[in-house]
Design an enzyme around this catalytic site. Sequence first.
Site, PDB file in Angstrom:
ATOM      1  N   TRP A 189      27.615   8.945 -35.526  1.00  0.00           N
ATOM      2  CA  TRP A 189      27.612   7.561 -35.023  1.00  0.00           C
ATOM      3  C   TRP A 189      26.975   7.494 -33.634  1.00  0.00           C
ATOM      4  CZ3 TRP A 189      29.847   5.538 -30.609  1.00  0.00           C
ATOM      5  CH2 TRP A 189      29.911   4.130 -30.518  1.00  0.00           C
ATOM      6  N   HIS A 190      27.195   8.582 -32.870  1.00  0.00           N
ATOM      7  CA  HIS A 190      26.710   8.596 -31.491  1.00  0.00           C
ATOM      8  C   HIS A 190      25.200   8.626 -31.393  1.00  0.00           C
ATOM      9  CE1 HIS A 190      30.853   9.473 -30.343  1.00  0.00           C
ATOM     10  NE2 HIS A 190      30.513   9.130 -29.138  1.00  0.00           N
ATOM     11  N   GLY A 191      24.568   9.174 -32.367  1.00  0.00           N
ATOM     12  CA  GLY A 191      23.116   9.224 -32.248  1.00  0.00           C
ATOM     13  C   GLY A 191      22.456   9.762 -33.483  1.00  0.00           C
TER      14      GLY A 191
ATOM     15  N   PHE B  84      23.460   4.594 -27.982  1.00  0.00           N
ATOM     16  CA  PHE B  84      24.188   4.721 -29.237  1.00  0.00           C
ATOM     17  C   PHE B  84      24.354   3.350 -29.907  1.00  0.00           C
ATOM     18  CE2 PHE B  84      24.348   8.707 -27.668  1.00  0.00           C
ATOM     19  CZ  PHE B  84      25.307   9.000 -26.738  1.00  0.00           C
TER      20      PHE B  84
END
Lengths: 292, 485
Positions: B340-342, B485
């Site tokens: 999800w972060h990247g 993000f």
Amino acid sequence: MNLFISNSNIKYFFIFGGTFFSLLLLHSLLMARLQHFPITYQNQSQENQIKLESFSQRQENCQWIVMGSSLTALLEESFFPQDSHVCNMAMGGHSAFEGLSMLNGASVFKSHLIVEMNVVKDLDQQFVHDFKNSLAYKAGATLPQLLNQNQPITLLMKYLRGKYPPAEKNVTPEQFQTFFQVHQTESSSFSSAEEDHLRELLKKMREQLQSMQKQHTDSQDLQIYLLWMPMHPGLENTVAFQKRKQLAQEVFPEQEWNWLQFPEGSWETTDGMHLTPQSAKVFASQLLKAAL
Amino acid sequence: MFNLILNIPFMLFNSWPYFFLLLSTFFIYYASAFRSLQISTLIVASFIFYAYSNPWLLTLLIFSIALNCIVSYYITRSGPTQAKFWAVLGVVVNLAVLAFFKYTPLIADSLSENWRHSDGLGHFLTQIPLPIGISFFTFQGISLTIDVFKERTGPVKSLKILSFHDHLLKTAFFKAFFPQLIAGPIVKAHDFYPQIKPKYFSDIRWKKSIELLIFGYFLKVVLADNLKEQTFWISYPYFQTLSSVDLIVMLVGYSCQIFADFCGYSLIALGSAELFGYELIRNFNWPYISRSFSEFWTRWHISLSSFLKEYLYIPLGGNRKGPLRTYFNLFIVMFLGGLWHGAAWSYAVWGTAHGVLLILERLVSGKLNQIFSWVPETLRQAFQISFVLCCVTFIWLLFRLPHFHEAKLYVLSIFSHWHIPMGKSRILLNAIYCTPVFAMHAYVLMKERWGFQLADKWKWSLYAVMFYCILTNSGNSSEFIYFQF
């Protein structure tokens, strides 16, 4: 309405205000105490900001203005002869465009402009915009505590570096090779798109410089000198730098523009591009002679 | 890429346009003439905030609002089977939109070089831009869809949908509310919707709002922005010439930077929301005093971990289906949380590393506590906190150096650069800007453990110091790390 209308809140308001003004006083005393220490900075970004701030305050006294990238930023003002009044507006991570953007609004000055041509990049509009909209720029003349050079931590560094001057660092062969190879690899090619883009940038720079010259012809001639900083032959002869030099000379032909012939000498660099402090000192001391 | 079209940056919390937007919205919001239009005022302000650098981004946000509004409305107006259909559709479409913008370039990049570089579809897919805030408002949309579906049959009815028009306004407000639009906290529908009602100037919690704003700006503009300049040297190839001490100190500095940046942003969001009468979920609870990795995830990015727990971990079975299934669930949640972060494999590895640590902790912590039961509690806790901090700090390297070979080189350099002289200025500056982060954590630890509490008069002195530093010692303005993000 509950906007702090209570005894305890008024008390906290006075504690807050009292602490704030005490800090302001302490900060001012510290600034006064350290005013004779050489200006310093915490990082490259702040160094650039301080240069811009400093220039805004003393632009009328600048007889020589140096603009460019980190290559010329190494030529510290203290390296030049004392009575030459050099203002170094070269900024790491940028090129001459940022310095020129500050000059465009400046009043007429009896100056010589030295413009480095090794690194020419797009104007970082965000950087200039942020600087011109910063609290330091807008209110720094009235409240010098807001200036970057007077930040509390910067003053601490100023004190420490003044009291315990750092020894000059020598670059080890390992360090030199690490960065030299990176630069060599990066400069091993130069696409036609990059060439076109650089040509456009150089033309834009030429227009700005010509426009400045026109503005000054009525009062004082503005002398503009173009400089190609010496580099390690291993980089000088790469495709990219050869092409850049060629394009610079094409857009600024020698017949029409003053190209400085940099002083003879063997110039040592830390990474093939940036002069060592010792070389920078010698180079700076001889640069103005080459111009005059 | 979108913001390059107009060459205007996104509206940062520490920018004049934001202050102007906040103040003007504030005055209009509380003007008695506009009381009935409070929600609309905030929606308009939020749209201005989001579209500031690129109006085209609004189309995606409006699409997301419309999608979630329609889906959640029809969930409440349909029979059980159809409601389930709408709920699944809502979640799938939300995730599909997120996946398209966020992960298509990653997947396309992993395919053959010829396909990537050819003109046409291959090249297009690798160039899809990532609209700012999409991860956050998409998750909020999913929260709305699932909460409305759950409340159909549940006893609690916090999401009352009176009419489509009313629901559209509330959905637009919930998703677009500008303090939390771009980088969270991820607000859950069942927490936010009950707060939507007329707000009055006399009800503003000024003290809380001012505290949050001062603290938030201090963390962001004084600590994070200054640390960013010092940790710049973690970049490749610069770190290759630095000493081992420099490399370790900078890693710790980055750990403090990412905390100060994200926590600062969240606090500013909370403080801004308070000005309009809305309470957002607290996103950080001093994570670097965690004694275990599971505790870390109850203190770091609380809104995300809470979202993943409620909408992913528990539906997967949580810890109710035996240890093996629990480990699997933990692994999946952390893997997806990392991703999800990247859109880079390094983030997936980062999440996986945390997942593995959580699993190992469950496996061995009981036994370790038994073995070391003779060690005094305070010493044991100190070791636990240090261990968790070291591991978390080390794994942050994957955020800063997303290319694996660079991260590996960095770690190797730590072990092999002891002979290189230290950069004293760099170390000193890192230490100066990390000290407030550690000091604050130490204070909270003392408060939680021994009930130590700073008197209000000292707190307000500290706020004055922070405010003074905000004015006089700010770093170079930069985007929040979590914007990416």
